[in-house]
Design an enzyme around this catalytic site. Structure first.
Site, PDB file in Angstrom:
ATOM      1  N   ASP A  59       0.820  -1.214   0.000  1.00  0.00           N
ATOM      2  CA  ASP A  59       0.000   0.000   0.000  1.00  0.00           C
ATOM      3  C   ASP A  59       0.856   1.267   0.000  1.00  0.00           C
ATOM      4  O   ASP A  59       1.948   1.287   0.559  1.00  0.00           O
ATOM      5  CB  ASP A  59      -0.871   0.052   1.273  1.00  0.00           C
TER       6      ASP A  59
ATOM      7  N   HIS B 246       3.797  -2.189   3.259  1.00  0.00           N
ATOM      8  CA  HIS B 246       3.727  -0.832   2.702  1.00  0.00           C
ATOM      9  C   HIS B 246       4.994  -0.517   1.912  1.00  0.00           C
ATOM     10  O   HIS B 246       6.097  -0.781   2.409  1.00  0.00           O
ATOM     11  CB  HIS B 246       3.596   0.205   3.827  1.00  0.00           C
TER      12      HIS B 246
HETATM   13 ZN   LIG Z   1      -2.638   3.303   2.938  1.00  0.00          ZN
END
Ligand SMILES: [Zn+2]
Length: 207
Positions: A33, A177
């Protein structure tokens, strides 16, 4: 505080979201992400390539706009991409019209590259039911069952790795992430995670 493994209750509350993809096959669905950004996303791409791993990148529209070359590398390597809103909006604190328009803006940004995606992940995993209702007809809302915790400055890279391995099983959707904030922990955990599950003959697939 957060749960590395989403529990049964959360999944039961939102059965219309995708939390994992259970099957008999030894497959793991890695997701990243908040990119694309220079260096961090590029590191992820190089690391995935070493293990012939495919993954899914939930991109922030604004980052695609700023880093089109990196976004092209993501799609060029055969990974899937998904919508993570244009400005990483917090669903619970945003009115429905603004939220919907911001997600359309991200979708439009992705379409500039000739890509259509129906994958959507709400930033922070938080979305009002009314917002989800407006997206669900045209989107799969993808959550996760394993949260690496790479964003948490309270965790050591070793803990992130250990917990992520512990909770992952066949069909898991695992959240990392590609962000500056998570980089130190993600860069430690990702190659070791891939090594661990590759040696057990798992495959890493895109959604
Ligand atoms: Zn996010």
């Amino acid at each position: 505080m957060f749960l590395h493994k989403t529990n049964f209750l959360m999944r039961a509350l939102y059965p219309q979201f995708v939390w994992r993809k259970p099957s008999d096959e030894k497959k793991i669905y890695l997701t990243f992400d908040d990119g694309p950004i220079p260096e961090v996303t590029e590191f992820v791409l190089e690391t995935l390539e070493k293990y012939q791993a495919k993954a899914t990148f939930f991109c922030i529209g604004d980052n695609i706009n700023k880093n089109p070359g990196i976004f092209r590398k993501v799609i060029g390597a055969g990974h899937s991409v998904g919508n993570h809103t244009f400005n990483h909006l917090r669903g619970w604190a945003t009115d429905d019209v603004t939220y919907f328009e911001n997600s359309v803006r991200c979708k439009t940004e992705i379409e500039k590259f000739g890509i259509e995606t129906n994958l959507f992940r709400p930033p922070y995993g938080r979305i009002k039911r009314s917002q989800a209702r407006s997206l669900l007809p045209n989107h799969e809302i993808i959550m996760w069952d394993v949260l690496s915790g790479d964003f948490s400055q309270n965790l050591s890279p070793e803990t992130v790795l250990k917990k992520t391995i512990k909770h992952t099983e066949a069909g898991s959707i695992v959240l990392f992430h590609d962000s500056t904030k998570a980089n130190k922990r993600m860069a430690y955990a990702l190659p070791r995670f891939l090594e661990h599950f590759s040696s057990q003959e798992f495959q890493f697939s895109r959604l």
